[in-house]
Structures are given as C-alpha cells and as structure tokens.
Design a protein around this motif. Structure first.
Motif, PDB file in Angstrom:
ATOM      1  N   LYS A 162     -31.736 -50.949 -23.581  1.00 13.56           N
ATOM      2  CA  LYS A 162     -32.083 -51.520 -22.494  1.00 13.56           C
ATOM      3  C   LYS A 162     -31.148 -53.112 -22.711  1.00 13.56           C
ATOM      4  CE  LYS A 162     -36.310 -53.259 -20.061  1.00 13.56           C
ATOM      5  NZ  LYS A 162     -37.466 -53.450 -19.985  1.00 13.56           N
ATOM      6  N   THR A 163     -30.285 -53.097 -21.906  1.00 18.36           N
ATOM      7  CA  THR A 163     -29.432 -54.384 -21.991  1.00 18.36           C
ATOM      8  C   THR A 163     -29.338 -54.968 -20.502  1.00 18.36           C
ATOM      9  OG1 THR A 163     -27.384 -55.170 -22.479  1.00 18.36           O
ATOM     10  CG2 THR A 163     -27.454 -53.144 -21.797  1.00 18.36           C
ATOM     11  N   ASP A 164     -29.180 -56.374 -20.379  1.00 20.65           N
ATOM     12  CA  ASP A 164     -28.987 -57.020 -19.299  1.00 20.65           C
ATOM     13  C   ASP A 164     -27.589 -56.998 -18.647  1.00 20.65           C
ATOM     14  OD1 ASP A 164     -31.691 -57.623 -18.783  1.00 20.65           O
ATOM     15  OD2 ASP A 164     -31.535 -59.418 -19.640  1.00 20.65           O
ATOM     16  N   ILE A 165     -26.740 -57.148 -19.551  1.00 23.87           N
ATOM     17  CA  ILE A 165     -25.137 -57.109 -19.114  1.00 23.87           C
ATOM     18  C   ILE A 165     -24.477 -56.013 -19.753  1.00 23.87           C
ATOM     19  CG2 ILE A 165     -23.345 -58.842 -19.677  1.00 23.87           C
ATOM     20  CD1 ILE A 165     -25.283 -59.722 -17.622  1.00 23.87           C
ATOM     21  N   LEU A 166     -23.719 -55.385 -19.244  1.00 20.59           N
ATOM     22  CA  LEU A 166     -22.528 -54.262 -19.615  1.00 20.59           C
ATOM     23  C   LEU A 166     -21.177 -54.992 -19.199  1.00 20.59           C
ATOM     24  CD1 LEU A 166     -21.891 -51.732 -20.653  1.00 20.59           C
ATOM     25  CD2 LEU A 166     -22.181 -50.735 -18.354  1.00 20.59           C
ATOM     26  N   LYS A 167     -20.285 -54.987 -20.054  1.00 15.47           N
ATOM     27  CA  LYS A 167     -19.099 -55.645 -19.445  1.00 15.47           C
ATOM     28  C   LYS A 167     -17.737 -54.773 -19.787  1.00 15.47           C
ATOM     29  CE  LYS A 167     -20.285 -60.512 -20.735  1.00 15.47           C
ATOM     30  NZ  LYS A 167     -20.168 -61.854 -21.319  1.00 15.47           N
ATOM     31  N   ALA A 168     -16.927 -54.510 -18.938  1.00 12.67           N
ATOM     32  CA  ALA A 168     -15.651 -53.763 -19.225  1.00 12.67           C
ATOM     33  C   ALA A 168     -14.664 -54.810 -19.299  1.00 12.67           C
ATOM     34  CB  ALA A 168     -15.402 -52.913 -17.891  1.00 12.67           C
ATOM     35  N   ARG A 169     -14.003 -54.895 -20.444  1.00 11.82           N
ATOM     36  CA  ARG A 169     -12.790 -55.819 -20.395  1.00 11.82           C
ATOM     37  C   ARG A 169     -11.747 -55.226 -21.053  1.00 11.82           C
ATOM     38  NH1 ARG A 169     -15.998 -58.398 -18.110  1.00 11.82           N
ATOM     39  NH2 ARG A 169     -16.797 -60.586 -18.618  1.00 11.82           N
ATOM     40  N   GLY A 170     -10.885 -54.825 -20.219  1.00 10.77           N
ATOM     41  CA  GLY A 170      -9.208 -54.295 -20.580  1.00 10.77           C
ATOM     42  C   GLY A 170      -9.777 -52.616 -20.846  1.00 10.77           C
ATOM     43  N   ASN A 171      -9.574 -52.231 -22.142  1.00 13.13           N
ATOM     44  CA  ASN A 171      -9.852 -50.941 -22.427  1.00 13.13           C
ATOM     45  C   ASN A 171     -11.153 -51.041 -23.246  1.00 13.13           C
ATOM     46  OD1 ASN A 171      -9.459 -48.066 -22.253  1.00 13.13           O
ATOM     47  ND2 ASN A 171      -8.058 -48.262 -24.296  1.00 13.13           N
ATOM     48  N   VAL A 218     -22.690 -48.271 -11.073  1.00 23.33           N
ATOM     49  CA  VAL A 218     -21.958 -48.632 -12.217  1.00 23.33           C
ATOM     50  C   VAL A 218     -21.006 -47.239 -12.657  1.00 23.33           C
ATOM     51  CG1 VAL A 218     -22.417 -48.933 -14.779  1.00 23.33           C
ATOM     52  CG2 VAL A 218     -23.813 -50.063 -13.050  1.00 23.33           C
ATOM     53  N   ALA A 219     -21.506 -46.324 -12.484  1.00 21.55           N
ATOM     54  CA  ALA A 219     -20.891 -44.800 -13.016  1.00 21.55           C
ATOM     55  C   ALA A 219     -19.501 -44.585 -12.163  1.00 21.55           C
ATOM     56  CB  ALA A 219     -21.719 -43.755 -12.898  1.00 21.55           C
ATOM     57  N   ILE A 220     -19.716 -44.935 -10.938  1.00 22.26           N
ATOM     58  CA  ILE A 220     -18.432 -45.119 -10.224  1.00 22.26           C
ATOM     59  C   ILE A 220     -17.426 -46.124 -10.462  1.00 22.26           C
ATOM     60  CG2 ILE A 220     -17.743 -45.009  -7.691  1.00 22.26           C
ATOM     61  CD1 ILE A 220     -20.350 -43.675  -6.861  1.00 22.26           C
ATOM     62  N   THR A 221     -17.770 -47.109 -10.457  1.00 19.53           N
ATOM     63  CA  THR A 221     -16.891 -48.396 -11.048  1.00 19.53           C
ATOM     64  C   THR A 221     -16.464 -48.079 -12.421  1.00 19.53           C
ATOM     65  OG1 THR A 221     -18.447 -49.848  -9.871  1.00 19.53           O
ATOM     66  CG2 THR A 221     -16.924 -50.910 -11.475  1.00 19.53           C
ATOM     67  N   HIS A 240     -15.702 -45.297 -13.378  1.00 19.06           N
ATOM     68  CA  HIS A 240     -14.699 -44.251 -13.222  1.00 19.06           C
ATOM     69  C   HIS A 240     -13.350 -44.802 -12.775  1.00 19.06           C
ATOM     70  CE1 HIS A 240     -12.806 -41.356 -10.256  1.00 19.06           C
ATOM     71  NE2 HIS A 240     -13.103 -40.602 -11.137  1.00 19.06           N
ATOM     72  N   ASN A 241     -13.598 -45.889 -11.676  1.00 18.54           N
ATOM     73  CA  ASN A 241     -12.487 -46.358 -11.451  1.00 18.54           C
ATOM     74  C   ASN A 241     -11.633 -47.028 -12.321  1.00 18.54           C
ATOM     75  OD1 ASN A 241     -13.111 -45.290  -8.923  1.00 18.54           O
ATOM     76  ND2 ASN A 241     -14.236 -47.089  -8.152  1.00 18.54           N
ATOM     77  N   ILE A 242     -12.367 -47.843 -13.319  1.00 16.18           N
ATOM     78  CA  ILE A 242     -11.846 -48.416 -14.448  1.00 16.18           C
ATOM     79  C   ILE A 242     -11.057 -47.597 -15.159  1.00 16.18           C
ATOM     80  CG2 ILE A 242     -12.254 -49.721 -16.173  1.00 16.18           C
ATOM     81  CD1 ILE A 242     -14.471 -51.230 -14.710  1.00 16.18           C
ATOM     82  N   MET A 243     -11.703 -46.395 -15.563  1.00 16.17           N
ATOM     83  CA  MET A 243     -11.095 -45.364 -16.372  1.00 16.17           C
ATOM     84  C   MET A 243      -9.860 -44.880 -15.850  1.00 16.17           C
ATOM     85  SD  MET A 243     -14.675 -43.346 -17.641  1.00 16.17           S
ATOM     86  CE  MET A 243     -13.840 -42.359 -18.989  1.00 16.17           C
TER      87      MET A 243
END
Length: 171
Positions: free
Chosen positions: A12-21, A123-126, A128-131
C-alpha cells in the motif's frame, strides 16, 4: 476471485513513480524492461462469517438469562469467544479492493493496492504507454488519484550527503 499466492507482496503506497526506464515506489526500484506483466486484479476477500460463530453468540446470550453466577460466567466466556472470532475475521479482510499486479521476468510478483478500479486501470494503461514509448517521468498519486507528468529539470542540485526517508521521496 483472489489469485494471490504466498510469494506475492501486497504493498500500500501513496506514490508510484516512473523515471526513465525504472518504476519506483517505497524502497523498491524495478527496471521497466524486466516487467513481464501488468494487470489489474480484484483483492476483495468478502467471505461471509462462518455459521458456527453464531452458536457462540446464542449460547452466550442464553446463558445470561437464568441470572445465576455460574451461568453468567459461562455466558461471558462464550460472548468473549464470539467477540474474538468476529474480530479475527474482520482483521483478516483485505481493506483494499483492487490492485495493480506487477510480474517481473524473475518470477517475483508485487501488488500495489488501491480502492478504485478506474484509477488502477488508468495507471496500467499509462504504464503500458511508458513501456512502449520509453523514457518518461510520471508520478502516480494513489492517495489523490492523480497522474502527473514530470517535466525534466536541467541544472538541478544533486544531493551528495545522507538521504533520509524512503527512495521514492528522493527520486
């Protein structure tokens, strides 16, 4: 349907971050190229209370009726057992209803819990787009249900001392 096994981590987390790879949350960093599967799952464990729990309640209340000290003690004992069983049943329920299931190539699985299916799907769709497009900086805020793209900061200060707190707040 709950599909979690014993080796999955429910976080259970408040923040999930995508940074680069990389995908960063709490004290964990995953390389996005090592993620083999992302999906939404149902975490609810709405099992009804077993019927035999009610027997303890009925015996407890029934024992209080004669107003004899021995029966009152027996009644309180059975009411205490009933209370303990109900407490344990409610404590073992999962409070979050949905999760973002992340499976890595190594076989490790992690679930990030959330109360809203629509946000988990976003989140899952975003992700997917990042991947697929690579190199993005996005913050997923599970507490406020927001997804924000972070613009690159050039010439920003590099911290070269001690870092306190968890990794996600420092990246």
């Amino acid at each position: 349907m709950n599909i979690l096994g014993d080796d999955e981590d429910v976080i259970k987390t408040d923040i999930l971050k995508a940074r680069g790879n990389t995908l960063v949350f709490y004290n964990t960093i995953y390389q996005i190229s090592n993620i083999s599967e992302i999906r939404t799952i149902n975490l609810s464990t709405e099992n009804s209370m077993p019927q035999f729990y009610w027997v303890f309640l009925l015996i407890g209340i029934g024992s209080l009726v004669p107003l004899e000290p021995v029966f009152i003690l027996v009644g309180l004992f059975f009411l205490g057992i009933f209370g303990m069983l109900v407490y344990n049943h409610n404590k073992n329920k999962v409070n979050e209803k949905y999760g973002l299931y992340i499976s890595l190539n190594s076989g490790r699985n992690t679930v990030i819990a959330s109360k809203e299916l629509a946000f988990v799907n976003k989140v899952a769709i975003t992700l997917h787009n990042i991947m697929n497009k690579k190199e993005a900086s996005v913050n997923f805020d599970f507490s406020n249900k927001t997804i924000n793209e972070v613009t690159a900061s050039e010439g920003s200060v590099i911290v070269s001392g001690e870092v306190s707190g968890d990794i996600a707040t420092n990246i």
